[in-house]
Design an enzyme around this catalytic site. Structure first.
Site, PDB file in Angstrom:
ATOM      1  N   ASP A 127     -21.843  22.318 -26.719  1.00 22.40           N
ATOM      2  CA  ASP A 127     -21.695  22.641 -25.315  1.00 22.40           C
ATOM      3  C   ASP A 127     -22.232  24.039 -25.019  1.00 22.40           C
ATOM      4  O   ASP A 127     -21.970  24.996 -25.766  1.00 22.40           O
ATOM      5  CB  ASP A 127     -20.211  22.565 -24.928  1.00 22.40           C
ATOM      6  CG  ASP A 127     -19.952  22.976 -23.498  1.00 22.40           C
ATOM      7  OD1 ASP A 127     -20.427  22.272 -22.600  1.00 22.40           O
ATOM      8  OD2 ASP A 127     -19.281  24.004 -23.294  1.00 22.40           O
ATOM      9  N   GLU A 162     -26.861  21.769 -25.551  1.00 19.65           N
ATOM     10  CA  GLU A 162     -26.853  21.748 -24.093  1.00 19.65           C
ATOM     11  C   GLU A 162     -27.150  23.145 -23.587  1.00 19.65           C
ATOM     12  O   GLU A 162     -26.402  24.093 -23.857  1.00 19.65           O
ATOM     13  CB  GLU A 162     -25.494  21.296 -23.538  1.00 19.65           C
ATOM     14  CG  GLU A 162     -25.514  21.169 -22.022  1.00 19.65           C
ATOM     15  CD  GLU A 162     -24.274  21.722 -21.332  1.00 19.65           C
ATOM     16  OE1 GLU A 162     -24.257  21.729 -20.090  1.00 19.65           O
ATOM     17  OE2 GLU A 162     -23.341  22.144 -22.017  1.00 19.65           O
TER      18      GLU A 162
END
Length: 615
Positions: A256, A292
């Site tokens: 993330d 990401e």
């Protein structure tokens, strides 16, 4: 580190460099002091007769008790005691499983708590046959590490090694991954290493050196990866990476917000992490590592030995943003950086991502975004029509299929799955789910109030929510109804029109996997053009006799097989003569295209996949 079973009992090890004394308290009342075993502040003790299922906590200089930073299970939540887990107690059935690689991947992202009525790993096992039939080959759950409360997206996790009790805990996660492998499906776990959640975060009680004030993240304190005494913060993350891949047989990790992982060390944590991940598994086993980030930075995609970070793929959000602005008209927030034309969408498809080093409209001329990555293979770019962020960060959590008509959504779906890039679907996308995916939390009342206020405040700058009364209509993240409303209605997958859309998705996925031209994911043999304001064409080809991904003779048009996608988002039929005639239809999302010797006429609000040459 953590609680490790030994032949005679359990060894407890914890890092607390500034502590004068550390003790472990067991659930049955026994307390034992740990001994400082190293100069860098690791404390340890081995207790005979202590085994799996025993609950324990630490006291540091008399304060506490606190859960273990390396806890493998938190059966009473983030504030309760840790539980000893025996990694050998589970019987795996995936001995012949060799993992999944990035090539040919079709990812299915889901939130475990809302993907089924029960919201557990075991309930999710019941969905595996449906997902297998759909054609996806990897499932990517939102973070499964222990989080505060009864429901959460998972990005507020604080116990990195403990699969949340809300979904069934450690053995349930193993049952799910084992069952997925039996169905030929990989599992890519979503992990958060840019910050730790605020509720239940006890790391600072063991050492303030887990954190740094040299950097800031939007979600909490930055983690100390490059300052004094940062070795154990780095070790925590690297151990966690190895843990998911070995103890849980995960097939990969999605990291993330990697742009918020700050590290000025000679060797960036991300490069060390990808090397550590691959070294943790046997050589013949494939894993997938995805980052990401909005940076459009080619470093993520380059091998470590070439100065890169060594990821297999990166989320390429420019495709989503430019296409969504065209389809649904979004123009505020980060959509300001996109004009939303099909010409822009085509340019993004050609380049992999849109921004390659130019300033964005919302930034200063000195701020430039992106680097060129046109020579990187297509599978390194993850493309989506929607994901948890692009739905859940909207005020009401509405999906793209709720913003545009069904015919255009089907056409957009064909575009996504025709392209050579790695596609990812969000749960329910394949049957046009009517349920939203909203932002929900279950924090303590004090923190929860701040979350509710912050959620509504973040939309102040949007014209539709300039009025305070309108902002009050945004669902309260803390309300149970917000969580409940986000659960999929799985019955929609079995009735019209959901079953018809799901059948289209299955056909599209099967075509990209079986067709000799589409299978190679060769972006060198692809061109995208906007033929008008509402018509997009993507041509893909393969030289006759070439091997998959092999060299091609670009001048020998007659010796190649071609596939043409024509997407007409407009309201009128369009005759396309730019590519000549001789086509035959492979797949339609709407009315059948008319094909003659000179041109193709594409029906309105539809996509047609056509073939010329060998099929």
């Amino acid at each position: 580190m953590g609680a490790t079973l030994t032949p005679d009992g359990t060894q407890f090890r914890v890092w607390a460099p500034s502590a004068g004394r550390v003790a472990v308290e067991l659930s049955h009342g026994r307390t034992a002091s740990l001994t400082r075993e190293s100069d860098d502040g690791v404390w340890a003790v081995t207790l005979p007769g202590v085994g799996e299922g025993t609950r324990y906590r630490y006291r540091v200089d008399g304060q506490g008790p606190f859960p273990d930073p390396y806890s493998g299970s938190q059966p009473e939540g983030v504030h309760g005691p840790s539980e000893i887990v025996d990694p050998s107690a589970f019987e795996w059935h995936d001995e012949g499983w060799s993992g999944v690689g990035i090539k040919g991947l079709v990812i299915y992202q889901l939130h475990v708590g809302t993907a089924t009525p029960e919201g557990t790993f075991d309930a999710l096992i019941g969905q595996l046959p449906r997902l297998k039939a759909l054609g996806v080959n990897a499932i990517e759950p939102l973070p499964v590490a222990e989080f505060p409360g009864r429901w959460n997206w998972g990005y507020d996790g604080v116990d990195l090694f403990a699969p949340t009790r809300a979904y069934g805990g450690p053995h349930a996660l193993k049952r799910f991954i084992d069952a997925a492998h039996q169905h030929g499906l990989g599992v890519i776990l979503d992990v958060v290493f840019n910050h730790f959640g605020p509720d239940g975060n006890y790391l600072r009680t063991f050492s303030a050196d887990y954190f740094t004030d040299r950097y800031q993240t939007p979600w909490g304190e930055a983690i100390n990866y490059d300052g004094p005494h940062s070795a154990h913060a780095r070790q925590l993350v690297l151990d966690n990476v190895r843990y998911w891949l070995t103890a849980y047989h995960a097939d990969g990790l999605r990291l993330d917000a990697t742009h918020a992982i700050y590290d000025s060390s000679d060797r960036h944590l991300l490069a060390e992490l990808t090397d550590a991940a691959r070294a943790a598994v046997r050589p013949e086993r494939q894993i997938v590592l995805i980052a990401e980030t909005h940076e459009n930075d080619v470093r993520y995609l380059l091998p470590v030995n070439e100065g890169g970070y060594g990821f297999d793929a990166v989320w390429a959000d420019d495709f989503h943003h430019s296409l969504r602005r065209y389809l649904a008209g979004d123009h505020e927030g980060y959509y300001r950086d996109y004009v939303g034309t099909l010409e822009e969408v085509a340019r993004c498809i050609e380049q992999g991502w849109l921004y390659e080093g130019q300033p964005t409209p919302s930034s200063s001329l000195e701020e430039r975004r992106g680097t060129p990555a046109r020579d990187r293979p297509a599978w390194q770019f993850v493309y989506v029509l929607q994901n948890h962020d692009q739905i859940g960060n909207r005020p009401f959590g509405d999906r793209l299929n709720q913003q545009i008509d069904a015919a255009r959504f089907r056409a957009a779906s064909a575009l996504l799955l025709f392209l050579p890039y790695t596609p990812m679907l969000f749960m329910g996308q394949e049957f046009g789910a009517s349920t939203p995916f909203q932002y929900f939390t279950d924090h303590n009342p004090e923190l929860g109030k701040l979350v509710t206020e912050g959620r509504r405040k973040e939309f102040t700058a949007f014209s539709a929510f300039a009025d305070a009364a309108r902002r009050e209509q945004i669902p309260d993240p803390q309300a149970e109804s917000t969580f409940r409303a986000s659960k999929l209605d799985l019955a929609e997958a079995d009735r019209s029109p959901g079953d018809e859309l799901a059948a289209l998705y299955a056909r599209l996925i099967a075509l990209r996997r079986s067709d000799a031209v589409l299978l190679p994911q060769d972006r060198r043999a692809m061109e995208a053009k906007a033929l008008s304001a509402d018509v997009l064409a993507v041509l893909r080809w393969r030289e006759r006799g070439s091997t998959i991904g092999g060299p091609r003779d670009a001048d020998s048009v007659s010796a190649r097989s071609e596939r043409l996608l024509l997407v007409n988002f407009g309201d009128s039929a369009v005759r396309v003569d730019a590519y000549g005639g001789g086509w035959q239809t492979l797949l339609e999302t709407g009315d059948t295209a008319r094909v003659d010797d000179e041109a193709v006429t594409v029906a309105p609000r539809s996509a047609s996949i056509l073939a010329r040459g060998a099929t």
